[in-house]
Design a protein around this motif. Structure first.
Motif: not given
Length: 79
Positions: A2-3, A11-12, A42-43, A77-78
């Motif tokens: 996780q970033y 993040g991603l 988002y994939d 994204k929150a």
């Protein structure tokens, strides 16, 4: 892996399945999750889904990678 960018509420996630792994599914506990937010994932290969911060905190993020020697990239994204 996780970033997380807490200042941007995004993040991603990078998830990999190794060649000899018998597991198609894994559950990840993410850092920086806020219970009062909803997170949209988002994939990078297409598609999206949303999960509440409360559910992420309690259950984690469940991901499925059906093919061996494959990686998946998700942006989140929150809101």
């Amino acid at each position: 892996m996780q970033y997380d960018r807490p200042d941007e509420d995004d993040g991603l996630i990078i998830a990999c399945r190794r060649e000899n792994s018998p597991y198609e599914k894994a559950c990840y506990k993410l850092g920086g999750v806020k219970n009062n937010k909803e997170y949209v994932f988002y994939d990078a290969d297409g598609g999206e889904f949303a999960i509440s911060g409360k559910e992420l905190g309690e259950k984690g993020l469940e991901l499925v990678i059906s093919q061996r020697r494959k990686a998946k990239l998700y942006f989140y994204k929150a809101r």
